[in-house]
Enzyme design. Structure first.
Site, short mmCIF file in Angstrom:
data_model
loop_
_atom_site.label_atom_id
_atom_site.label_comp_id
_atom_site.label_asym_id
_atom_site.label_seq_id
_atom_site.Cartn_x
_atom_site.Cartn_y
_atom_site.Cartn_z
N TRP A 135 0.87 -1.18 0.00
CA TRP A 135 0.00 0.00 0.00
C TRP A 135 0.90 1.23 0.00
O TRP A 135 1.63 1.47 0.96
CB TRP A 135 -0.90 0.04 1.24
CG TRP A 135 -1.86 1.19 1.19
CD1 TRP A 135 -1.57 2.53 1.28
CD2 TRP A 135 -3.29 1.12 1.00
NE1 TRP A 135 -2.70 3.29 1.15
CE2 TRP A 135 -3.77 2.46 0.98
CE3 TRP A 135 -4.19 0.08 0.82
CZ2 TRP A 135 -5.13 2.76 0.81
CZ3 TRP A 135 -5.53 0.38 0.68
CH2 TRP A 135 -6.00 1.72 0.67
N GLU A 196 7.65 -1.36 1.63
CA GLU A 196 7.56 -1.03 3.05
C GLU A 196 8.48 -2.00 3.81
O GLU A 196 8.43 -3.20 3.54
CB GLU A 196 6.14 -1.23 3.58
CG GLU A 196 5.08 -0.39 2.92
CD GLU A 196 3.70 -1.06 3.03
OE1 GLU A 196 3.12 -1.06 4.13
OE2 GLU A 196 3.22 -1.59 2.02
N ASP A 229 9.50 2.90 1.82
CA ASP A 229 8.37 3.71 2.27
C ASP A 229 8.18 3.44 3.77
O ASP A 229 7.65 2.40 4.16
CB ASP A 229 7.13 3.29 1.46
CG ASP A 229 5.86 3.99 1.90
OD1 ASP A 229 5.88 4.70 2.93
OD2 ASP A 229 4.83 3.80 1.23
N GLN A 232 4.64 4.32 7.95
CA GLN A 232 4.14 3.86 9.25
C GLN A 232 5.25 3.48 10.21
O GLN A 232 5.06 3.50 11.41
CB GLN A 232 3.23 2.64 9.04
CG GLN A 232 2.01 2.96 8.21
CD GLN A 232 0.87 1.96 8.41
OE1 GLN A 232 0.89 1.15 9.32
NE2 GLN A 232 -0.13 2.05 7.56
N LYS A 258 2.95 9.87 7.51
CA LYS A 258 2.14 9.70 8.72
C LYS A 258 2.81 10.13 10.04
O LYS A 258 2.37 11.06 10.70
CB LYS A 258 1.75 8.24 8.84
CG LYS A 258 0.83 7.76 7.75
CD LYS A 258 0.54 6.29 7.95
CE LYS A 258 -0.35 5.72 6.85
NZ LYS A 258 -1.75 6.09 6.98
N ARG A 384 -4.29 -4.52 13.11
CA ARG A 384 -3.06 -3.73 13.14
C ARG A 384 -3.11 -2.87 14.38
O ARG A 384 -3.99 -2.02 14.52
CB ARG A 384 -2.99 -2.83 11.91
CG ARG A 384 -2.82 -3.59 10.63
CD ARG A 384 -2.53 -2.66 9.51
NE ARG A 384 -3.62 -1.72 9.26
CZ ARG A 384 -3.50 -0.65 8.50
NH1 ARG A 384 -2.35 -0.34 7.96
NH2 ARG A 384 -4.54 0.13 8.28
C1 LIG Z 1 3.15 2.42 3.84
C2 LIG Z 1 2.22 3.49 3.36
N1 LIG Z 1 2.61 4.30 2.38
C3 LIG Z 1 1.84 5.29 1.92
C4 LIG Z 1 0.58 5.50 2.42
C5 LIG Z 1 -0.26 6.60 1.87
O1 LIG Z 1 -0.25 7.69 2.67
P1 LIG Z 1 -1.38 8.81 2.54
O2 LIG Z 1 -2.67 8.15 2.85
O3 LIG Z 1 -0.95 9.85 3.52
O4 LIG Z 1 -1.33 9.31 1.15
C6 LIG Z 1 0.12 4.69 3.45
C7 LIG Z 1 -1.23 4.91 4.02
O5 LIG Z 1 -1.84 4.12 4.62
C8 LIG Z 1 0.96 3.66 3.94
O6 LIG Z 1 0.55 2.83 4.91
#
Ligand SMILES: Cc1ncc(COP(=O)(O)O)c(C=O)c1O
Length: 413
Positions: A135, A196, A229, A232, A258, A384
Protein backbone atom coordinates in the site's frame (compact mmCIF):
# COMPACT_ATOMS: atom_id res chain seq x y z
CA UNK A 1 -27.64 13.30 16.62
CA UNK A 2 -30.14 12.16 13.98
CA UNK A 3 -29.36 15.22 11.87
CA UNK A 4 -25.66 14.42 11.92
CA UNK A 5 -26.07 10.95 10.37
CA UNK A 6 -28.83 12.12 8.04
CA UNK A 7 -26.51 14.83 6.77
CA UNK A 8 -23.51 12.52 6.66
CA UNK A 9 -25.41 9.89 4.69
CA UNK A 10 -26.88 12.49 2.35
CA UNK A 11 -23.78 14.60 1.73
CA UNK A 12 -20.59 12.63 2.23
CA UNK A 13 -18.90 10.63 -0.50
CA UNK A 14 -18.12 7.16 0.87
CA UNK A 15 -14.42 6.69 0.20
CA UNK A 16 -13.58 3.55 2.15
CA UNK A 17 -14.60 0.81 -0.26
CA UNK A 18 -17.24 -1.36 1.40
CA UNK A 19 -16.39 -0.25 4.92
CA UNK A 20 -18.85 2.02 6.70
CA UNK A 21 -17.97 5.09 8.74
CA UNK A 22 -17.52 4.38 12.45
CA UNK A 23 -20.95 5.22 13.88
CA UNK A 24 -19.76 7.55 16.61
CA UNK A 25 -19.54 11.33 16.53
CA UNK A 26 -16.03 12.18 17.70
CA UNK A 27 -15.95 15.46 19.55
CA UNK A 28 -12.34 15.64 20.71
CA UNK A 29 -9.21 13.62 21.32
CA UNK A 30 -6.46 13.79 23.90
CA UNK A 31 -3.45 11.55 24.47
CA UNK A 32 -4.35 7.94 23.74
CA UNK A 33 -8.10 8.56 23.78
CA UNK A 34 -10.87 9.91 21.58
CA UNK A 35 -14.08 11.20 23.15
CA UNK A 36 -17.51 10.94 21.56
CA UNK A 37 -20.12 13.65 21.63
CA UNK A 38 -22.24 11.57 23.98
CA UNK A 39 -19.39 11.29 26.47
CA UNK A 40 -17.85 7.92 25.67
CA UNK A 41 -14.08 7.57 26.06
CA UNK A 42 -12.46 5.30 23.47
CA UNK A 43 -8.86 4.08 23.61
CA UNK A 44 -7.23 4.72 20.24
CA UNK A 45 -5.11 1.65 19.39
CA UNK A 46 -4.42 2.86 15.83
CA UNK A 47 -2.92 6.32 16.55
CA UNK A 48 -5.66 7.75 14.34
CA UNK A 49 -4.67 6.58 10.86
CA UNK A 50 -1.37 5.06 12.16
CA UNK A 51 -0.01 8.57 12.54
CA UNK A 52 -0.49 10.22 15.94
CA UNK A 53 2.69 8.81 17.52
CA UNK A 54 2.67 11.47 20.26
CA UNK A 55 -0.98 10.86 21.07
CA UNK A 56 -3.66 13.40 20.25
CA UNK A 57 -3.29 17.11 20.94
CA UNK A 58 0.16 16.79 22.47
CA UNK A 59 0.65 20.09 24.35
CA UNK A 60 3.92 20.88 22.57
CA UNK A 61 2.41 20.28 19.13
CA UNK A 62 -0.57 22.45 20.10
CA UNK A 63 1.81 25.23 21.17
CA UNK A 64 3.82 24.95 17.93
CA UNK A 65 0.71 25.10 15.77
CA UNK A 66 -0.56 28.18 17.66
CA UNK A 67 2.78 29.94 17.44
CA UNK A 68 3.58 29.05 13.86
CA UNK A 69 0.08 29.76 12.51
CA UNK A 70 0.30 33.19 14.09
CA UNK A 71 3.78 34.01 12.75
CA UNK A 72 4.36 32.19 9.45
CA UNK A 73 1.86 29.73 8.02
CA UNK A 74 2.25 29.27 4.27
CA UNK A 75 4.47 30.71 1.55
CA UNK A 76 5.07 30.92 -2.17
CA UNK A 77 6.51 27.48 -2.92
CA UNK A 78 9.90 28.85 -4.01
CA UNK A 79 10.43 30.70 -0.71
CA UNK A 80 12.26 29.18 2.25
CA UNK A 81 11.98 29.64 6.00
CA UNK A 82 13.92 28.42 9.05
CA UNK A 83 11.56 25.58 10.09
CA UNK A 84 12.01 23.96 6.66
CA UNK A 85 15.81 24.11 6.57
CA UNK A 86 16.04 23.10 10.24
CA UNK A 87 13.83 20.07 9.68
CA UNK A 88 15.78 19.02 6.58
CA UNK A 89 19.07 19.19 8.48
CA UNK A 90 17.68 17.49 11.57
CA UNK A 91 16.10 14.65 9.58
CA UNK A 92 19.43 14.07 7.83
CA UNK A 93 21.09 13.92 11.26
CA UNK A 94 18.76 11.04 12.27
CA UNK A 95 19.74 9.08 9.14
CA UNK A 96 22.86 7.27 7.95
CA UNK A 97 25.02 8.81 5.21
CA UNK A 98 24.58 9.41 2.36
CA UNK A 99 20.90 10.28 2.96
CA UNK A 100 21.01 14.04 3.35
CA UNK A 101 18.73 15.78 0.81
CA UNK A 102 15.14 16.41 1.87
CA UNK A 103 11.94 17.41 0.08
CA UNK A 104 9.08 18.35 2.44
CA UNK A 105 5.56 17.55 1.29
CA UNK A 106 2.12 16.76 2.69
CA UNK A 107 0.91 13.14 2.37
CA UNK A 108 2.31 9.65 2.03
CA UNK A 109 1.02 9.06 -1.49
CA UNK A 110 2.48 12.38 -2.51
CA UNK A 111 5.91 11.53 -1.09
CA UNK A 112 5.89 8.23 -3.01
CA UNK A 113 4.74 10.03 -6.13
CA UNK A 114 7.68 12.42 -5.79
CA UNK A 115 10.13 9.57 -5.08
CA UNK A 116 8.97 7.50 -8.06
CA UNK A 117 9.09 10.59 -10.27
CA UNK A 118 12.66 11.23 -9.14
CA UNK A 119 13.68 7.60 -9.75
CA UNK A 120 12.22 7.70 -13.26
CA UNK A 121 14.03 10.89 -14.14
CA UNK A 122 17.36 9.81 -12.68
CA UNK A 123 17.39 6.28 -14.15
CA UNK A 124 15.69 7.16 -17.42
CA UNK A 125 13.41 4.16 -16.85
CA UNK A 126 9.75 3.98 -15.90
CA UNK A 127 9.14 0.43 -14.65
CA UNK A 128 8.29 0.07 -10.95
CA UNK A 129 8.38 -3.05 -8.78
CA UNK A 130 6.49 -3.46 -5.48
CA UNK A 131 5.07 -6.17 -3.20
CA UNK A 132 1.80 -7.95 -3.98
CA UNK A 133 0.37 -6.82 -0.63
CA UNK A 134 1.71 -3.26 -0.83
CA UNK A 135 0.00 0.00 0.00
CA UNK A 136 1.71 3.18 -1.15
CA UNK A 137 -1.23 5.55 -1.61
CA UNK A 138 -4.05 6.69 -3.80
CA UNK A 139 -2.41 8.98 -6.36
CA UNK A 140 -1.41 7.73 -9.81
CA UNK A 141 2.10 6.32 -9.42
CA UNK A 142 1.57 5.37 -5.75
CA UNK A 143 -1.65 3.53 -6.65
CA UNK A 144 0.15 1.88 -9.57
CA UNK A 145 2.57 0.41 -7.03
CA UNK A 146 -0.25 -0.61 -4.64
CA UNK A 147 -1.51 -4.18 -4.95
CA UNK A 148 -3.35 -4.82 -1.67
CA UNK A 149 -6.49 -2.94 -2.75
CA UNK A 150 -8.04 -0.62 -5.28
CA UNK A 151 -6.73 -1.88 -8.61
CA UNK A 152 -10.06 -2.87 -10.13
CA UNK A 153 -12.41 -0.46 -11.85
CA UNK A 154 -10.15 2.47 -12.55
CA UNK A 155 -8.80 1.62 -15.98
CA UNK A 156 -5.24 0.68 -16.84
CA UNK A 157 -2.42 1.17 -14.37
CA UNK A 158 0.71 2.68 -15.89
CA UNK A 159 2.54 0.19 -18.10
CA UNK A 160 5.55 -1.28 -16.37
CA UNK A 161 4.23 -1.92 -12.87
CA UNK A 162 5.35 -5.34 -11.61
CA UNK A 163 4.44 -7.21 -8.43
CA UNK A 164 6.94 -9.11 -6.30
CA UNK A 165 5.87 -11.87 -3.86
CA UNK A 166 5.85 -11.01 -0.16
CA UNK A 167 8.80 -12.99 1.19
CA UNK A 168 8.18 -16.00 3.40
CA UNK A 169 10.46 -18.70 4.75
CA UNK A 170 11.80 -19.66 1.29
CA UNK A 171 12.52 -16.04 0.43
CA UNK A 172 15.74 -16.62 -1.57
CA UNK A 173 13.85 -18.68 -4.10
CA UNK A 174 10.87 -16.32 -4.13
CA UNK A 175 13.12 -13.34 -4.78
CA UNK A 176 14.99 -15.09 -7.60
CA UNK A 177 11.77 -16.28 -9.19
CA UNK A 178 10.16 -12.86 -8.73
CA UNK A 179 12.99 -11.16 -10.58
CA UNK A 180 13.09 -13.86 -13.24
CA UNK A 181 9.46 -12.95 -13.99
CA UNK A 182 10.14 -9.22 -13.85
CA UNK A 183 13.14 -9.55 -16.17
CA UNK A 184 11.00 -11.54 -18.59
CA UNK A 185 8.30 -8.86 -18.64
CA UNK A 186 10.52 -5.79 -18.50
CA UNK A 187 11.07 -3.73 -21.64
CA UNK A 188 14.49 -2.83 -20.27
CA UNK A 189 13.31 0.29 -18.46
CA UNK A 190 13.37 -0.65 -14.80
CA UNK A 191 13.46 2.46 -12.59
CA UNK A 192 12.80 1.50 -8.99
CA UNK A 193 11.57 -0.95 -6.44
CA UNK A 194 9.34 0.58 -3.74
CA UNK A 195 8.67 -1.41 -0.57
CA UNK A 196 7.56 -1.03 3.05
CA UNK A 197 10.13 -2.46 5.52
CA UNK A 198 7.18 -3.98 7.40
CA UNK A 199 4.07 -4.44 5.29
CA UNK A 200 1.35 -2.87 7.36
CA UNK A 201 -1.80 -2.86 5.23
CA UNK A 202 -0.54 -6.21 3.95
CA UNK A 203 -1.14 -7.70 7.41
CA UNK A 204 1.88 -6.58 9.49
CA UNK A 205 4.39 -8.80 7.73
CA UNK A 206 8.07 -8.49 8.53
CA UNK A 207 10.31 -9.73 5.71
CA UNK A 208 13.09 -12.00 7.02
CA UNK A 209 16.48 -10.57 7.93
CA UNK A 210 18.70 -10.59 4.85
CA UNK A 211 15.84 -10.07 2.42
CA UNK A 212 16.23 -6.32 1.94
CA UNK A 213 19.99 -6.55 1.42
CA UNK A 214 19.38 -9.17 -1.28
CA UNK A 215 16.61 -7.04 -2.79
CA UNK A 216 18.90 -4.01 -2.85
CA UNK A 217 21.49 -6.12 -4.69
CA UNK A 218 18.90 -7.19 -7.27
CA UNK A 219 18.07 -3.50 -7.78
CA UNK A 220 21.71 -2.49 -8.18
CA UNK A 221 22.33 -5.22 -10.74
CA UNK A 222 19.55 -3.71 -12.84
CA UNK A 223 20.33 -0.03 -12.35
CA UNK A 224 17.16 0.41 -10.27
CA UNK A 225 16.80 2.56 -7.18
CA UNK A 226 15.48 1.11 -3.92
CA UNK A 227 12.78 3.30 -2.39
CA UNK A 228 11.78 2.46 1.18
CA UNK A 229 8.37 3.71 2.27
CA UNK A 230 8.51 4.23 6.05
CA UNK A 231 5.14 6.00 6.27
CA UNK A 232 4.14 3.86 9.25
CA UNK A 233 7.45 2.53 10.49
CA UNK A 234 9.61 5.67 10.52
CA UNK A 235 10.29 7.90 13.52
CA UNK A 236 10.65 5.37 16.36
CA UNK A 237 7.43 3.39 15.84
CA UNK A 238 9.20 0.02 15.64
CA UNK A 239 11.68 0.67 18.46
CA UNK A 240 14.42 2.17 16.31
CA UNK A 241 14.37 5.46 14.45
CA UNK A 242 13.85 3.67 11.14
CA UNK A 243 12.84 0.07 10.54
CA UNK A 244 15.52 -0.40 7.86
CA UNK A 245 18.23 -0.08 10.56
CA UNK A 246 17.62 -3.76 11.34
CA UNK A 247 18.60 -4.75 7.83
CA UNK A 248 22.00 -3.08 7.52
CA UNK A 249 21.02 -1.33 4.31
CA UNK A 250 20.60 2.30 3.28
CA UNK A 251 17.91 2.90 0.68
CA UNK A 252 18.52 5.19 -2.29
CA UNK A 253 15.36 7.08 -1.45
CA UNK A 254 13.39 7.07 1.80
CA UNK A 255 9.83 8.35 2.12
CA UNK A 256 8.31 9.44 5.41
CA UNK A 257 4.80 10.66 6.13
CA UNK A 258 2.14 9.70 8.72
CA UNK A 259 4.42 9.59 11.77
CA UNK A 260 6.52 12.61 10.74
CA UNK A 261 3.67 15.03 11.38
CA UNK A 262 2.37 12.86 14.25
CA UNK A 263 -1.16 13.25 12.88
CA UNK A 264 -0.77 16.51 10.97
CA UNK A 265 -0.14 16.47 7.23
CA UNK A 266 3.62 16.37 6.69
CA UNK A 267 5.72 14.08 4.50
CA UNK A 268 9.29 13.90 3.27
CA UNK A 269 11.41 12.39 0.54
CA UNK A 270 15.02 11.89 1.59
CA UNK A 271 17.79 10.92 -0.81
CA UNK A 272 21.50 11.22 -1.48
CA UNK A 273 23.29 14.31 -2.78
CA UNK A 274 24.30 12.34 -5.86
CA UNK A 275 20.75 11.34 -6.79
CA UNK A 276 19.46 14.82 -6.01
CA UNK A 277 22.16 16.36 -8.22
CA UNK A 278 21.33 14.06 -11.11
CA UNK A 279 17.61 14.82 -10.70
CA UNK A 280 18.30 18.54 -10.59
CA UNK A 281 20.54 18.36 -13.68
CA UNK A 282 17.64 16.76 -15.50
CA UNK A 283 15.22 19.49 -14.36
CA UNK A 284 13.39 17.62 -11.56
CA UNK A 285 9.98 19.24 -11.04
CA UNK A 286 7.73 18.60 -8.06
CA UNK A 287 6.29 22.03 -7.46
CA UNK A 288 3.22 21.81 -5.24
CA UNK A 289 1.14 24.27 -3.23
CA UNK A 290 2.31 23.00 0.14
CA UNK A 291 5.92 22.01 -0.61
CA UNK A 292 8.25 23.53 2.04
CA UNK A 293 5.36 24.99 4.02
CA UNK A 294 6.58 26.47 7.34
CA UNK A 295 3.64 25.43 9.54
CA UNK A 296 3.85 21.63 9.07
CA UNK A 297 7.67 21.84 9.05
CA UNK A 298 7.56 23.51 12.47
CA UNK A 299 5.36 20.65 13.65
CA UNK A 300 7.95 18.18 12.31
CA UNK A 301 10.66 19.91 14.33
CA UNK A 302 8.57 19.62 17.49
CA UNK A 303 7.93 15.93 16.74
CA UNK A 304 11.72 15.40 16.56
CA UNK A 305 12.22 17.41 19.78
CA UNK A 306 9.83 15.17 21.69
CA UNK A 307 11.05 11.89 20.15
CA UNK A 308 14.67 12.69 21.06
CA UNK A 309 14.05 14.20 24.50
CA UNK A 310 11.64 11.50 25.68
CA UNK A 311 13.67 8.69 24.02
CA UNK A 312 10.57 7.35 22.39
CA UNK A 313 12.55 4.82 20.37
CA UNK A 314 13.49 3.07 23.63
CA UNK A 315 9.97 3.52 24.94
CA UNK A 316 8.50 1.91 21.81
CA UNK A 317 10.85 -1.04 22.24
CA UNK A 318 10.01 -1.50 25.89
CA UNK A 319 6.25 -0.93 25.60
CA UNK A 320 6.19 -2.99 22.41
CA UNK A 321 7.58 -5.96 24.34
CA UNK A 322 4.82 -5.56 26.94
CA UNK A 323 2.20 -5.31 24.21
CA UNK A 324 3.47 -8.38 22.39
CA UNK A 325 3.65 -10.42 25.60
CA UNK A 326 0.03 -9.48 26.32
CA UNK A 327 -1.03 -10.40 22.79
CA UNK A 328 0.72 -13.76 23.10
CA UNK A 329 -1.19 -14.44 26.29
CA UNK A 330 -4.41 -13.59 24.47
CA UNK A 331 -3.39 -15.93 21.64
CA UNK A 332 -2.70 -18.70 24.16
CA UNK A 333 -6.20 -18.44 25.63
CA UNK A 334 -8.17 -18.03 22.37
CA UNK A 335 -7.83 -20.69 19.67
CA UNK A 336 -9.19 -18.29 17.06
CA UNK A 337 -6.00 -16.21 17.29
CA UNK A 338 -3.60 -17.77 14.79
CA UNK A 339 -0.54 -15.50 14.99
CA UNK A 340 1.02 -12.52 16.77
CA UNK A 341 3.73 -10.52 15.01
CA UNK A 342 5.27 -7.10 14.51
CA UNK A 343 8.06 -4.97 15.93
CA UNK A 344 8.10 -2.32 18.62
CA UNK A 345 4.72 -0.61 18.87
CA UNK A 346 3.48 -1.94 15.53
CA UNK A 347 1.83 -5.27 16.19
CA UNK A 348 -0.33 -7.65 14.19
CA UNK A 349 -2.79 -10.15 15.64
CA UNK A 350 -4.17 -12.63 13.14
CA UNK A 351 -7.62 -14.16 13.53
CA UNK A 352 -8.88 -17.33 11.92
CA UNK A 353 -11.60 -15.51 9.92
CA UNK A 354 -12.28 -11.96 8.84
CA UNK A 355 -15.93 -12.36 9.75
CA UNK A 356 -14.91 -12.91 13.37
CA UNK A 357 -12.62 -9.91 13.05
CA UNK A 358 -15.58 -7.69 12.24
CA UNK A 359 -17.41 -8.91 15.34
CA UNK A 360 -14.36 -8.40 17.54
CA UNK A 361 -13.89 -4.88 16.14
CA UNK A 362 -17.54 -4.04 16.91
CA UNK A 363 -17.37 -5.50 20.40
CA UNK A 364 -14.11 -3.63 21.13
CA UNK A 365 -15.76 -0.37 20.15
CA UNK A 366 -18.72 -1.07 22.45
CA UNK A 367 -16.25 -1.74 25.25
CA UNK A 368 -14.23 1.42 24.52
CA UNK A 369 -11.36 0.35 22.26
CA UNK A 370 -10.78 1.37 18.67
CA UNK A 371 -9.15 -1.36 16.56
CA UNK A 372 -8.43 -1.68 12.86
CA UNK A 373 -8.62 -4.92 10.96
CA UNK A 374 -7.26 -5.61 7.53
CA UNK A 375 -8.94 -8.33 5.56
CA UNK A 376 -6.77 -10.36 3.29
CA UNK A 377 -7.71 -13.11 0.91
CA UNK A 378 -6.55 -16.42 2.32
CA UNK A 379 -5.41 -14.91 5.59
CA UNK A 380 -8.43 -14.29 7.78
CA UNK A 381 -8.26 -10.91 9.40
CA UNK A 382 -5.29 -9.14 10.91
CA UNK A 383 -5.62 -6.47 13.57
CA UNK A 384 -3.06 -3.73 13.14
CA UNK A 385 -2.23 -2.42 16.56
CA UNK A 386 -0.25 0.81 16.77
CA UNK A 387 -0.78 2.75 20.01
CA UNK A 388 0.79 6.16 20.51
CA UNK A 389 4.45 5.98 21.60
CA UNK A 390 3.38 8.16 24.52
CA UNK A 391 0.83 5.57 25.72
CA UNK A 392 1.09 4.63 29.40
CA UNK A 393 1.49 1.09 30.74
CA UNK A 394 -2.11 1.40 31.95
CA UNK A 395 -3.34 2.30 28.44
CA UNK A 396 -1.71 -0.83 27.02
CA UNK A 397 -3.08 -3.00 29.84
CA UNK A 398 -6.58 -1.59 29.30
CA UNK A 399 -6.41 -2.21 25.55
CA UNK A 400 -5.25 -5.78 26.08
CA UNK A 401 -7.97 -6.55 28.59
CA UNK A 402 -10.72 -5.14 26.37
CA UNK A 403 -9.38 -7.08 23.39
CA UNK A 404 -9.27 -10.28 25.44
CA UNK A 405 -12.88 -9.82 26.54
CA UNK A 406 -14.06 -8.80 23.05
CA UNK A 407 -12.56 -11.91 21.43
CA UNK A 408 -14.20 -14.09 24.09
CA UNK A 409 -17.58 -12.38 23.64
CA UNK A 410 -17.38 -12.53 19.82
CA UNK A 411 -16.55 -16.24 19.86
CA UNK A 412 -19.48 -16.96 22.25
CA UNK A 413 -21.84 -14.96 20.04
C1 LIG B 1 3.15 2.42 3.84
C2 LIG B 1 2.22 3.49 3.36
N1 LIG B 1 2.61 4.30 2.38
C3 LIG B 1 1.84 5.29 1.92
C4 LIG B 1 0.58 5.50 2.42
C5 LIG B 1 -0.26 6.60 1.87
O1 LIG B 1 -0.25 7.69 2.67
P1 LIG B 1 -1.38 8.81 2.54
O2 LIG B 1 -2.67 8.15 2.85
O3 LIG B 1 -0.95 9.85 3.52
O4 LIG B 1 -1.33 9.31 1.15
C6 LIG B 1 0.12 4.69 3.45
C7 LIG B 1 -1.23 4.91 4.02
O5 LIG B 1 -1.84 4.12 4.62
C8 LIG B 1 0.96 3.66 3.94
O6 LIG B 1 0.55 2.83 4.91
Amino acid sequence: MADFWTDADKHLVRYAGRADFTREIIARAEGSYVFTEDGRKILDFTSGQMSAILGHSHPEIVATVHRQAATLDHLFSGMLSRPVVDLARRLAETLPAPLEKVLLLTTGAESNEAAIRMAKLVTGGHEIVSFVRSWHGMTQAAAGATYSAGRKGYGPAAPGNFALPVPGADWHQQLDLGFEMIDAQSTGNLAACIVEPILSSGGVIEPPLGYFAALHQKCRERGMLLILDEAQTGLCRTGSWYAFERDGIVPDILTLSKTLGAGLPLAAVVTTAEIEQEAHDRGYLFFTTHVSDPLPAAVGNTVLDVLVRDRLDERARQLGAVLRQGLKEIAASHEVVTDVRGRGLLAGLELISDDLGQRVTRRCLELGLHMNIVQLPGMGGVFRIAPALTASDEDIALGLSILDQAIGDAVKA
